[in-house]
Structure formats: structure tokens, C-alpha cells
Design an enzyme around this catalytic site. Structure first.
Site, mmCIF file in Angstrom:
data_model
loop_
_atom_site.group_PDB
_atom_site.id
_atom_site.type_symbol
_atom_site.label_atom_id
_atom_site.label_comp_id
_atom_site.label_asym_id
_atom_site.label_seq_id
_atom_site.Cartn_x
_atom_site.Cartn_y
_atom_site.Cartn_z
ATOM 1 N N ASN A 484 45.663 37.952 42.642
ATOM 2 C CA ASN A 484 46.286 38.888 41.911
ATOM 3 C C ASN A 484 45.444 40.392 42.095
ATOM 4 O O ASN A 484 44.517 40.448 41.268
ATOM 5 C CB ASN A 484 46.717 38.541 40.612
ATOM 6 C CG ASN A 484 47.511 39.676 40.117
ATOM 7 O OD1 ASN A 484 47.538 40.923 40.335
ATOM 8 N ND2 ASN A 484 48.445 39.497 38.985
ATOM 9 N N ASP A 485 45.651 40.906 43.324
ATOM 10 C CA ASP A 485 44.888 41.977 43.381
ATOM 11 C C ASP A 485 44.992 43.156 42.105
ATOM 12 O O ASP A 485 43.882 43.891 42.516
ATOM 13 C CB ASP A 485 45.344 43.036 44.601
ATOM 14 C CG ASP A 485 45.133 42.484 46.235
ATOM 15 O OD1 ASP A 485 43.976 41.702 45.999
ATOM 16 O OD2 ASP A 485 45.761 42.653 47.020
ATOM 17 N N CYS A 486 45.814 43.063 41.613
ATOM 18 C CA CYS A 486 45.994 44.157 40.475
ATOM 19 C C CYS A 486 45.407 43.568 39.248
ATOM 20 O O CYS A 486 45.427 44.352 38.135
ATOM 21 C CB CYS A 486 47.368 44.311 40.275
ATOM 22 S SG CYS A 486 47.997 45.110 41.921
#
Ligand code: GLC
Ligand code: GLC
Length: 810
Positions: A484-486
Site C-alpha cells: 500500500n503505497d499510501c
């Protein structure tokens, strides 16, 4: 509401209107030369790298949307029209767009004239063919003009859109045959040894190469002044914006047809052979290329070659069931999307500009999973390229540029899930091909050949990178972010506009990821298998010990009572826990931990998946977290910046839904897996295309979730790990045919709705014809191989060339 239909026989999606809810696109090319083409002929092309070697220009996020493309204008009397409807938007009497595998055909009809444009990249060539068929379907003689048009990009797509003070003065072209061939040679004079050209295989009445002359400074693509006036001005571009347009005067008797072949080519010449004479480029290779495509017969033969190419590729895995929607996804579109994501990673689509992102370390390894059975040798090369961007400590550049194969410093490293994906990619390749020799390949670290080590050593560094980065609870440190890049737990950004991906404001060794722990338990044993097969039992034992240890830690520190926690934050507080105000549960660890087998025996797995159903499921798929964030949480990073229901904040992130499908098969629940499969699978969403908006033949990265303003609306179609993971889920776990080290596992977990189906699978040169008689009772499957019952669920690999018949009774 539908806007077209599937044509399974021809492997095409047929679009009935240019006014689709969003441009519905297709990809041309599969090796070096690539194009994007929309159902209005919008799009662009490039050689290998969408950023560094862009051939034609496109305008992103424009008004109207989809601006710039390969346009053909017809002028008959006072009527000007495009067969693609846009950009002129003259109402057509008929319109159709057929997107097929590597080609698109758009046909428009007006006043008894039919114009059909076929776009494709011939196999093994670095060009696009635009084959135009004109047919007079009226009973009168017709005379009209056909104008071609495309706009050159000055190679570097980013510079091209920003550096006008230079670029308005550099453009150069050469024109031959009175405009029959237009060469784009900007910067060829200095360091470049490549040029592009646009050629038509018929005499022309005129040409233009200067955009302003052709279109008119204050006009748009919908009103090019040259076309309106019906007369080319034979302009020669000097700086500004070079274009290529040819004008053909055509007369057709009733029923008469004319075929034209336009070629948009890319040429590289040897540095020592750049010039024919002073300031005249060496055209020999262009002329050679043109000669291979200068007749209808040659073009037809190339198209046939392309169709054969795909037919052969797709014959590696196919299913025949009673459900057309399932069959067309598995047999055609899902595999096609896997090829496209393998080629593009996340670089060029109608949602990715082609200048922002190169190839992702994490993304490309996952893209392999759905691609490797198509062309294992290309997967092999990709793995070696990716591994060469790894650092000696096992960490990795998050992205690299395909043209240079160098790690991208601007994005940097520190995404702590990255290393493990390499092991997964390598394992998938070897299981498919049986080629253990890849493990002995010497591969650089950070592209430095002097630091080369075997690929097996790279896998070891990947595994150990996790062990060298363990946090206070014994779980893997998350670093900048995991899948999850975020979820940026070390970021703490308070400056507007600052990138969450590159900012790491706090030096922390507390934030831990249960997701990476799940990956470690799932993927670690694959490394152990490899190293043991290479004869190192002690290393295998070490790995398995660590994996067992991690499994216990997950159950001890990563379990929240009814589901797996997501993470521990910078302050050591739980993320994705009952105690949180928002985002009490996340999808990723439920999927990966159960796929790893954690808590399957002791009951946590089932509980976690029941919680997914209760809190995350909705009519359009499974959302990423719940409840959605409604406020910015400084210590979580980008995730809470998104409005509720979108992207990583409780959107349906289609990439991780298949983890839950697979997890459901791990605990033997076929009906639930099937329900989740159908919810996001595009062919099942065709009837709601007005809501879904993106193409009904490919997956989108995200569908707006239950908390969104418009639940069910999809965005970011094509370039997403969704393609390959859904193919893995359906082909390997639901339909249940999966390559393992020593054989093909046949272990269906398929809904009882489908009582019988056949899978044909090619593996290591042999063909397996598998008939599944399915009661829907996933736990019990009996295999009969070539008439003889066998123990277990694994069909040993047969010699290349043989055909194996398998009966599987569930
Ligand atoms: C995008 C990225 C991928 C990431 C995902 C979730 O799809 O390409 O790398 O895992 O978003 O953030
Ligand atoms: C991933 C995510 C996106 C994020 C981006 C940053 O693609 O999907 O939400 O903004 O990474 O590069």
C-alpha cells in the site's frame, strides 16, 4: 447499459458508439514499438519507453478529453468528417470500433462512403500500419479528399510538454515523393541516431508538416484549416510543431474499393551511417521497412501473422465452461491484459501519462505472475533486469526506466515489501519453465557489474532484508510503505504538495507491517524450496525456522481478535484494529496472511475472512479499509488524503481482491471466492458500463467503494496488478490448475454453478487436457491421469510433446 458487445469468435470487443462513458482504448505492439489507440483514434505511440522515446504527441487531461491521435479526415463537397467521429464530430451514418488483440479497426460511414482504419504493429517490426479501406457504397461516382494527420513528439515526452523555449526552435523534417513520405528528424543532426517517418503507398496531392499551417493557430483538431479549404499547403516545418499530413484525391465508382497503407515507422541507424549526403538522413532502412508493407497483400499477411501470434500465445491456458463471461475473460481478455501490464508496467495508459512512472520493482514482479506462461523467456529477461536494480543489502530501487534499465533515483528505495516480490517472481518463472539455471545467472547490484552475484544470492538478500529490518514486536519494518503505497508510517508531511512517496521525515525503526509478515510467511518457503533444490539443506532449514517464527509472531502480535492487524505505527500503536477510530480493518493482511496459511488450522483465517465479508464487502467488490478515513491522519501519510471511498482510502482496489478470492480457496469456500470474482470481473459488469465507465474487457485498478460519492464507478483501467492477480486467482485457484516445482497441481475450488468444465494447459512443452466434474465440494478431488487414478493432486510433468488426459472429480 451496454455500449458494445463481445465477439468471442474473433476475440474482439465491438464498440457501437464513439460516445462511450470514457475513451475505451486498446494497445498496439508487444515487444518494442507500442501504441495506444482509443475508439476515437486518439492516442500516441513510442519506442520502448513512453517517456524517453515518444514518437507522437498527445495532450493529457484536455478539453475535450482524448486529444491528439492518428486522424483521417474526409472532405467530400462541403462535408468534413472523421471515420472515428472525433475530432470533427460530424454525425456519422454508421460507426463501429473493434478492439482486437494488438489491433483496432474503426469504421465510419457517411453519405454512402465507408472508411475503415485498421491500426496495428506488425510482429517484430518497429512501426505501426494504418491500413485504410475506402468503399463507395452508393450508386453514384464519388470524388473526395482524404487527409492523414499526426503530430510528432520531440522524443522526450516530458521535455516536449514543458521546454518550449528550446523546442519551438528545434523541429526538423525531410519530405520526399512530394509528401508521400515525411521524415521527422529533430535532433538527428546532433546526438540522436533515430528518426521517425510517415509514409503512404500512393501518390499524394499535397502534404503539410507544420502544425500551425495545417490546423490554423486559433483552430482545434476539429477544424483544421487545410482540410476545410480542401488544399494542402505543402508546408515545411522549421521549429514549432512538426506534423505529418498527406492529402489524397480519390475518385471511386459505385461499389468500388480502394486500399491504402500508411506506415508510421521508427528507425535507428548506425552512428557512422547517419547521413546519405550532407544534411540528408540515411533513408535506406526506412525504405526497406516500407517495402515490406507497401501492398494490401503484405499488410494482410502481417495481420494474419499477428492473429496467429496471439492464437498461439493464448493456447497455453484455456477453459470451456457453461459461462461465456468466464470463458472470454480467462481465454482472451485477462491474458491479453497481462501481456499489456507486463509490457507497460504502470507507465502509459489513459490514466498514466507515460512520463511519471517507469517499471516498478514490486509491480513488474507481480505482473510476471499472469504473464509467465505466455512467453517464459521474456519473463526470464525481465527478472534479470529487475534484479539488477537491487542493492547489495537486498533493498531495491522502487522503479527503473525501461530504456536505460537504471534505477530511478527520484523515487528512491525503502519500500520494504519490494525485495520479497522478487522471490515470488523467480519462483513463478521456475515453476512454469523448470529452468533452475536462472538461479545461477550472475546479476549486478545497482547495475554495477563488478558487484555481480548469482540470482539465488539476490533472493537470499531479499529474504534477509526482512530479517535485518525487524521491529520491536518482531514484525517486519514497513519502511517508506509496503504494497500500500499510501500507508506512509514514517512520513509526517505537513507541507502541501510534498510527495508522500519520497518524503520520510522521521527516522523510525518502530513502524511494522503485518502485511509484509504475511508475505514473508507465504513467499519465504519458495526461497527455501529453491535453495534446497540447489543442494543447500542447511540454508533451507534456516529459512523455514525463520518463517515458523514469523508465523507465531503474527498470531501473537498481529491478531486483533476477529481479524489481522494492518501495522504498528511510528509510535508503536496498532493500525487496523478495533481500537482505532477509523480504518479498523484493512484487506491486505487478511488476504496475504491467509494465503500464507496463517491461522488456517487454528481458526483465525476463517474468522478474518468472515470479517472481510462483514465489514469490507459491498455490491461492487471488497473495499480496502473500513470505516473510511474522513480526516487527515498525519502519522499515516497519503492514505487518508483521499476522499472516502476512493483509491487507498476504502476504494475497491481490485489488485488485492483476488488475494481474498485465493484465501477463500485456501479455506475451501468456492461459493464465496466465486462471488468475489464476479463482482469485479469486467465481463460481468458490461451491463452497468454507464456506471462502471471504463472498458468492460479489462480490469480497472480501482472501483469507487461503498463510502464514495459514486460507488461502482471505476478508474485507472489497464495498468494494474489486478490483471495478473485475477488471472492467478481464477486460473490457478478457482479453476485450480497450477504449475508447481514437479508437476501440475489440479485442485479446483469452483462454484457448484459450474458443474463441469475443461481446461487445456500447456506446460513445459506438454499439453494437459483436464476435465473437471465439479460438485462444489472443494475439499475432495480425485485425479485420474491417462486412465489411471493417482494419489494426491499433482500431475507429474510429462515429456515435451506429449498430451496428458486428466479427469478430476470433485
Ligand atoms: C498502485 C501501485 C502499486 C501499489 C498499489 C497500492 O497500483 O502501482 O505498486 O501496490 O497502487 O498502493
Ligand atoms: C499508487 C497509488 C496511488 C498513489 C501512487 C503514488 O499508484 O495507487 O494512490 O498516489 O501510488 O505514486
Amino acid at each position: 447499459m451496454r455500449f458494445g458487445q463481445f465477439d468471442d469468435e474473433n476475440k474482439e470487443y465491438v464498440i457501437h458508439t464513439p460516445r462511450t462513458p470514457y475513451p475505451w482504448i486498446n494497445y498496439l505492439g508487444s515487444e518494442e514499438f507500442f501504441g495506444l489507440v482509443s475508439n476515437q483514434a486518439g492516442g500516441y505511440c513510442f519506442f520502448r519507453d513512453a517517456k524517453l522515446r515518444r514518437l507522437t504527441r498527445y495532450r493529457y487531461n484536455n478539453v475535450p478529453t482524448d486529444d491528439g491521435g492518428r486522424y483521417f479526415y474526409v472532405k467530400e463537397g462541403d462535408t468534413v468528417w472523421n471515420p472515428s467521429w472525433g475530432p470533427v464530430k460530424t454525425e456519422l451514418d454508421a460507426y463501429e470500433c473493434r478492439h482486437g488483440l494488438g489491433y483496432s479497426r474503426i469504421t465510419g460511414k457517411k453519405n454512402g462512403l465507408s472508411v475503415s482504419m485498421l491500426f496495428f504493429v506488425p510482429v517484430g517490426k518497429t512501426c505501426e500500419v494504418h491500413a485504410v479501406t475506402l468503399k463507395n457504397e452508393s450508386s453514384q461516382k464519388k470524388s473526395f479528399q482524404l487527409f492523414s494527420f499526426l503530430e510528432w513528439c520531440l522524443w522526450n515526452a516530458e521535455d516536449d510538454m514543458t521546454n518550449f523555449q528550446r523546442n519551438y526552435s528545434t523541429g526538423e523534417v525531410e519530405i520526399t515523393g512530394g509528401g508521400q513520405t515525411i521524415y521527422h528528424k529533430t535532433e538527428f543532426k546532433e546526438r540522436r541516431n533515430h528518426y521517425a517517418f510517415y509514409h503512404v503507398n500512393a501518390p499524394v496531392a499535397g502534404y503539410d508538416t507544420d502544425r500551425e499551417t495545417f490546423i490554423g493557430l486559433y483552430n482545434g483538431f476539429h477544424e483544421p484549416q487545410v482540410v476545410l479549404e480542401g488544399k494542402s499547403r505543402n508546408s515545411k516545418a522549421a521549429g514549432w510543431s512538426p506534423v505529418a499530413s498527406q492529402c489524397l484525391e480519390i475518385t471511386l465508382g459505385p461499389g468500388e474499393t480502394k486500399e491504402l497503407s500508411f506506415v508510421l515507422g521508427y528507425i535507428e541507424v548506425d552512428k557512422s551511417q547517419k547521413w546519405e549526403s550532407k544534411s540528408v538522413i540515411n533513408k535506406k532502412p526506412a525504405l526497406d521497412m516500407i517495402a515490406t508493407l507497401d501492398s494490401k497483400a503484405k499488410v494482410d499477411a502481417e495481420l494474419a501473422k499477428l492473429k496467429d501470434y496471439w492464437k498461439n500465445l493464448l493456447s497455453g491456458y484455456s477453459v470451456k465452461s457453461s459461462d461465456d463471461k468466464l470463458d472470454r475473460m480467462v481465454n482472451i481478455w485477462n491474458q491479453y491484459q497481462c501481456m499489456v501490464t507486463f509490457n507497460m508496467s504502470r507507465s502509459a495508459s489513459f490514466f498514466e501519462s507515460g512520463i511519471g512512472r517507469g517499471m516498478g520493482f514490486r509491480d513488474s514482479n507481480q505482473d510476471l505472475l499472469g504473464f509467465v506462461h505466455l512467453i517464459p523467456e521474456r519473463a526470464r529477461q525481465r527478472i534479470l533486469d529487475i534484479a539488477a536494480t537491487q542493492f547489495e543489502d537486498g533493498s531495491a530501487y522502487h522503479q527503473y526506466q525501461p530504456l536505460t534499465k537504471r534505477g530511478n533515483n527520484a523515487i528512491g528505495s525503502g519500500f520494504n515489501d519490494d525485495p520479497l516480490w522478487l522471490i515470488l517472481g523467480v519462483a513463478a518463472y521456475i515453476k512454469e519453465s523448470g529452468d533452475f539455471s536462472i538461479l545461477d545467472e550472475q546479476v549486478a547490484f545497482d547495475n554495477d557489474e563488478s558487484k555481480s552475484k548469482s540470482l539465488l544470492e539476490h533472493c537470499k538478500r531479499s529474504f534477509d532484508h526482512v530479517l535485518h529490518n525487524i521491529g520491536p514486536n518482531g514484525l517486519p519494518l514497513i519502511g517508506r510503505a509496503d504494497w500500500n503505497d499510501c500507508l506512509n508510517l514514517n512520513c509526517f508531511s505537513e507541507t502541501p504538495g510534498e510527495s508522500f512517496q519520497t518524503t520520510e521525515n522521521r527516522e523510525g525503526r518502530t513502524a511494522e507491517s503485518i502485511f509484509i509478515a504475511g508475505m514473508f510467511v507465504s513467499i519465504g518457503p519458495m526461497y527455501a524450496d529453491m535453495v534446497e533444490r540447489k543442494g543447500d539443506k542447511a540454508e533451507g532449514e534456516r529459512v523455514r525456522n525463520e518463517v515458523r517464527k514469523m508465523e507465531r509472531v503474527v498470531l501473537d502480535k498481529g491478531w486483533d481478535g476477529d481479524w489481522f492487524l494492518r501495522a504498528y505505527d511510528f509510535f508503536g500503536k496498532k493500525v487496523g484494529s478495533k481500537g482505532n477510530k477509523e480504518a479498523k480493518i484493512f484487506i491486505e493482511p487478511q488476504g496475504y496472511c491467509v494465503m500464507a496459511g496463517i491461522g488456517v488450522a487454528s481458526g483465525e483465517a476463517k474468522k478474518a475472512l468472515d470479517s472481510v465479508k462483514e465489514y469490507l464487502d459491498c455490491p461492487y467488490g471488497i473495499v480496502l479499509n473500513n470505516p473510511a478515513f474522513t480526516e487527515y491522519v498525519l502519522e499515516y501519510g497519503e492514505i487518508s488524503t483521499y476522499p472516502a471511498g476512493y483509491k487507498e482510502n476504502a476504494g475497491i482496489f481490485c489488485h488485492n481482491n483476488p488475494w481474498i478470492m485465493i484465501a477463500e480457496t485456501v479455506i475451501g469456500r468456492p461459493e464465496r471466492a466465486w462471488e468475489y470474482y464476479k463482482k469485479i470481473c469486467p465481463s460481468y459488469l458490461e451491463e452497468i458500463s454507464d456506471l462502471h465507465r471504463t472498458e468492460p474487457y479489462v480490469y480497472a485498478q480501482m472501483i469507487a467503494g461503498k463510502d464514495a460519492v459514486k460507488p461502482g464507478e471505476a478508474k485507472n483501467s489497464w495498468l494494474t496488478g489486478t490483471g495478473s492477480w485475477n488471472f492467478v486467482a481464477i486460473s490457478q485457484y478457482l479453476l485450480g490448475v497450477r504449475p508447481e516445482w514437479d508437476g501440475l497441481v489440479v485442485q479446483p475450488c469452483m462454484t457448484k454453478e459450474i458443474a463441469e468444465y475443461k481446461v487445456v494447459r500447456r506446460a513445459r512443452g506438454a499439453t494437459y487436457e483436464i476435465t473437471v466434474k465439479n460438485s462444489g465440494q472443494a475439499a475432495s478431488a480425485k485425479l485420474t491421469v491417462n486412465g489411471k487414478p493417482i494419489e494426491g493432486n499433482q500431475v507429474p510433468y510429462a515429456p515435451a510433446g506429449s498430451t496428458v488426459s486428466v479427469l478430476c472429480e470433485v
